[in-house]
Write a protein that holds these residues in place. Structure first.
Motif, PDB file in Angstrom:
ATOM      1  N   HIS A  91      88.117 107.253  -4.182  1.00  0.00           N
ATOM      2  CA  HIS A  91      87.879 108.685  -3.951  1.00  0.00           C
ATOM      3  C   HIS A  91      86.415 109.031  -4.198  1.00  0.00           C
ATOM      4  O   HIS A  91      85.811 109.794  -3.448  1.00  0.00           O
ATOM      5  CB  HIS A  91      88.795 109.529  -4.835  1.00  0.00           C
ATOM      6  N   GLY A  92      85.836 108.448  -5.215  1.00  0.00           N
ATOM      7  CA  GLY A  92      84.435 108.726  -5.536  1.00  0.00           C
ATOM      8  C   GLY A  92      83.443 108.060  -4.609  1.00  0.00           C
ATOM      9  O   GLY A  92      82.300 108.505  -4.485  1.00  0.00           O
ATOM     10  N   SER A  93      83.869 106.988  -3.926  1.00  0.00           N
ATOM     11  CA  SER A  93      82.955 106.281  -3.018  1.00  0.00           C
ATOM     12  C   SER A  93      82.919 106.913  -1.633  1.00  0.00           C
ATOM     13  O   SER A  93      81.981 106.678  -0.874  1.00  0.00           O
ATOM     14  CB  SER A  93      83.351 104.807  -2.900  1.00  0.00           C
ATOM     15  N   HIS A  94      83.936 107.707  -1.302  1.00  0.00           N
ATOM     16  CA  HIS A  94      84.000 108.360   0.013  1.00  0.00           C
ATOM     17  C   HIS A  94      83.389 109.763  -0.056  1.00  0.00           C
ATOM     18  O   HIS A  94      84.065 110.762   0.232  1.00  0.00           O
ATOM     19  CB  HIS A  94      85.444 108.410   0.515  1.00  0.00           C
ATOM     20  N   GLN A  95      82.155 109.810  -0.452  1.00  0.00           N
ATOM     21  CA  GLN A  95      81.404 111.059  -0.582  1.00  0.00           C
ATOM     22  C   GLN A  95      80.074 110.877   0.146  1.00  0.00           C
ATOM     23  O   GLN A  95      79.749 109.770   0.580  1.00  0.00           O
ATOM     24  CB  GLN A  95      81.146 111.368  -2.071  1.00  0.00           C
ATOM     25  N   VAL A  96      79.309 111.943   0.247  1.00  0.00           N
ATOM     26  CA  VAL A  96      77.963 111.780   0.800  1.00  0.00           C
ATOM     27  C   VAL A  96      77.232 110.765  -0.080  1.00  0.00           C
ATOM     28  O   VAL A  96      77.545 110.628  -1.276  1.00  0.00           O
ATOM     29  CB  VAL A  96      77.192 113.121   0.880  1.00  0.00           C
ATOM     30  N   PRO A  97      76.274 110.020   0.468  1.00  0.00           N
ATOM     31  CA  PRO A  97      75.650 108.929  -0.291  1.00  0.00           C
ATOM     32  C   PRO A  97      75.107 109.338  -1.666  1.00  0.00           C
ATOM     33  O   PRO A  97      75.293 108.595  -2.639  1.00  0.00           O
ATOM     34  CB  PRO A  97      74.517 108.455   0.621  1.00  0.00           C
ATOM     35  N   GLU A  98      74.487 110.492  -1.755  1.00  0.00           N
ATOM     36  CA  GLU A  98      73.920 110.915  -3.043  1.00  0.00           C
ATOM     37  C   GLU A  98      75.017 111.143  -4.093  1.00  0.00           C
ATOM     38  O   GLU A  98      74.853 110.797  -5.260  1.00  0.00           O
ATOM     39  CB  GLU A  98      73.093 112.200  -2.870  1.00  0.00           C
TER      40      GLU A  98
END
Length: 128
Positions: A91-98
């Protein structure tokens, strides 16, 4: 650009514990659970302190169920009777890169805390 990481509960990091007896059916331990639950789940997972423990963590836009993670886990278990711990922070890795980059710091702290707990429970812990 200052970006704060997600809250630890929102990250929903889990540690998937595999071994030869649980090669397809891991015990899932939530990073936010308390030590009593961690101890109970470790006890039911088949984790053995005398086994070498391998840790796999995925990266950006992946999760603990990605084909390469499962393949790596399977190959490790073919090679030896290891404890294999998959750090799943999908869940935390599927975010905007920053945001995902900021989340890495929280996930690393969660993994370190869990590994420290395992080491305090199994002083013979061997991380290879």
């Amino acid at each position: 650009l200052d970006v704060l990481p997600m809250d630890a509960n929102e990250l929903d990091t889990t540690f998937q514990i595999y071994n030869r007896g649980r090669a397809q059916n891991p015990v899932n331990v939530r990073a936010t659970e308390d030590n009593a639950n961690w101890k109970s789940l470790l006890g039911t997972s088949g984790f053995k302190g005398e086994r070498v423990t391998k840790v796999i963590t995925h990266g950006y836009m992946n999760n603990g169920s990605n084909a390469w993670v499962i393949s790596m886990k399977d190959e490790l278990l073919k090679k030896g009777d290891f404890n294999v711990l998959v750090v799943n922070w999908g869940h935390g890795s599927h975010q905007v890169p920053e945001k995902a980059a900021a989340n890495v710091f929280v996930v690393a702290a969660q993994a370190a805390k869990f590994l420290h707990f395992i080491q305090s429970t199994y002083p013979s812990l061997n991380l290879a």
